[in-house]
Design a protein around this motif. Structure first.
Motif, PDB file in Angstrom:
ATOM      1  N   ILE A   4     -18.488 -54.903 -36.643  1.00 47.69           N
ATOM      2  CA  ILE A   4     -17.924 -53.559 -36.569  1.00 47.69           C
ATOM      3  C   ILE A   4     -16.509 -53.627 -36.023  1.00 47.69           C
ATOM      4  O   ILE A   4     -15.598 -52.955 -36.533  1.00 47.69           O
ATOM      5  CB  ILE A   4     -18.830 -52.658 -35.717  1.00 47.69           C
ATOM      6  N   ASN A  13     -14.347 -54.608 -38.736  1.00 47.18           N
ATOM      7  CA  ASN A  13     -14.435 -53.701 -39.885  1.00 47.18           C
ATOM      8  C   ASN A  13     -14.897 -54.445 -41.134  1.00 47.18           C
ATOM      9  O   ASN A  13     -14.342 -54.305 -42.229  1.00 47.18           O
ATOM     10  CB  ASN A  13     -13.085 -53.002 -40.155  1.00 47.18           C
ATOM     11  N   PHE A  49     -22.072 -47.091 -40.663  1.00 53.64           N
ATOM     12  CA  PHE A  49     -21.145 -48.171 -41.047  1.00 53.64           C
ATOM     13  C   PHE A  49     -21.708 -49.004 -42.190  1.00 53.64           C
ATOM     14  O   PHE A  49     -21.031 -49.224 -43.194  1.00 53.64           O
ATOM     15  CB  PHE A  49     -20.875 -49.052 -39.831  1.00 53.64           C
TER      16      PHE A  49
END
Length: 407
Positions: free
Chosen positions: A395, A398, A337
């Motif tokens: 996360i 996002n 990520f």
């Protein structure tokens, strides 16, 4: 101090904290909990392989640096340096605990184009503002101090020899584990195979072990390294962490360098540093860098001949005549990520905490992460250093928190 023996079944049915994974990061959390006078809970560490033969901790190069692009990563490493240099004092002054130091050969980042040089310049501003000793160097300035390099294709370098180099990570790990156990932390040779969610799905109620034992838990800490995603899935959670291979090589040179070699990061991705007297340690990832199985440690024997050695010989001509004496494969717990750690609680499963996804800098961050996680488990917040930027919440939103200086 403990006898090193791991139990194979738990002593109790209920624990305040269950840590899944007892290597460097899991043992850091366990030790900092045991060292906190305000924490009086029961702690269980579940480790599937107490030999640690295939743990990332056993394959680390034990490096430490402050050359990151984000302030919080620099602060984590600064605490690690303080902890290592004052290790015996942090361990209560026990004279059996060795005095440790950092081998301050430093890191030498080499930029081969202006875009990479701009990244070094931007990171340098962050590092200097945080008190790091980083300095930018032109190729001529580098050669004046390290004349063994060839730098015809280099635009800029970044170097720091203050609290930056390598250290004795295995000794810290060993004493954390032994000390935590002597204080009552229970280490179990077993494996978590499932988790049960209760309280409307918002909490992990219990875990089941491969032995068939079921343990009720107040909090679960995922410290499973490259296996982190598998452990999270037991709780019904997806995290962007996967095992990726990293290769390490120890070699000697026919004509050793006259002075210590900084950990040099070549634009190709190959890095190399001093490894004791007359020995050198090189490493890299593959050009194609996929996720692998957590038990895949197959060596790519062509990588040394086709990539690593040619890069070394080009950058440092003395390394044209070298002898490879050891090599191994380890795994990064790579966060796809944003290449930063994931710590703290899940946004929905509130008693499931992460200590995952360090993308190669977990060992040097383990003191700060262990301390912070212990604080959160004790007080419900971070007290010494605010590590909220690493929380799982980013996360869920996002919103990547990018770390550019990943080796």
């Amino acid at each position: 101090m403990d006898d090193g023996h791991f139990r194979d079944s738990p002593l109790h049915a209920t624990y305040d904290v269950v840590i899944v994974g007892g290597a460097m990061l899991g043992s850091s959390v366990a030790w900092f909990l045991s060292d906190n006078d305000d924490f009086d809970g029961r702690v269980l560490v579940v480790e599937r392989d107490p030999t640690y033969e295939f743990a990332s901790t056993a394959h680390t190069n034990s490096c430490m640096r402050q050359q990151f692009s984000t302030e919080i990563n620099i602060r984590c490493s600064q605490f690690a340096a303080e902890f290592v240099k004052n290790f015996r004092a942090y361990m209560g002054g026990d004279t059996r605990v060795p005095e440790l130091s950092i081998h301050n050969f430093g890191y030498m980042y080499l930029a081969g184009d202006e875009a990479s040089a701009d990244t070094l310049r931007e990171s340098h501003l962050v590092q200097r503002a945080a008190g790091a000793g980083t300095r930018l160097m032109t190729p001529d300035e580098i050669l004046a101090e390290y004349p063994f390099y060839v730098l015809d294709d280099i635009v800029l370098g970044s170097h720091n020899t203050r609290d930056e180099g390598f250290w004795d990570g295995p000794t810290v790990f060993d004493w954390w584990r032994r000390s935590a156990r002597s204080r009552g932390v229970e280490y179990l040779e077993n494996e978590v195979v499932s988790m049960t969610r209760g309280f409307a799905g918002r909490r992990i109620e219990s875990i089941e072990l491969a032995s068939g034992d079921r343990v009720w838990c107040g909090h679960v800490v995922n410290a499973a390294g490259p296996r982190a995603a598998c452990v999270a899935l037991m709780a019904g959670i997806d995290i962007p962490v996967e095992p990726r291979k990293r290769y390490s090589y120890v070699f000697t040179a026919e004509r050793p360098l006259e002075r210590d070699l900084p950990l040099t990061i070549d634009p190709s991705g190959v890095h190399v540093r001093q490894e004791g007297v007359g020995h050198y340690l090189a490493g890299c990832g593959p050009d194609v860098d996929p996720a692998v199985e957590a038990d895949d440690f197959t060596m790519d024997h062509g990588l040394w001949e086709e990539k690593v050695w040619p890069v070394l010989a080009k950058r440092i001509p003395r390394f044209e005549a070298i002898r490879l004496i050891n090599s191994w494969v380890g795994h990064y717990a790579f966060n796809t990520f944003d290449q930063n750690a994931i710590i703290g609680p899940h946004t929905e499963v509130e008693n499931f905490l992460f200590v995952n996804g360090f993308s190669g800098h977990g060992l040097q961050q383990s003191p700060a992460i262990g301390r912070a996680t212990a604080e959160y488990l004790t007080y419900g917040n971070y007290r010494s250093l605010d590590l909220a930027p690493f929380n799982y919440e980013r996360i869920a939103r996002n919103e990547p928190f990018i770390e550019k200086a990943v080796i």
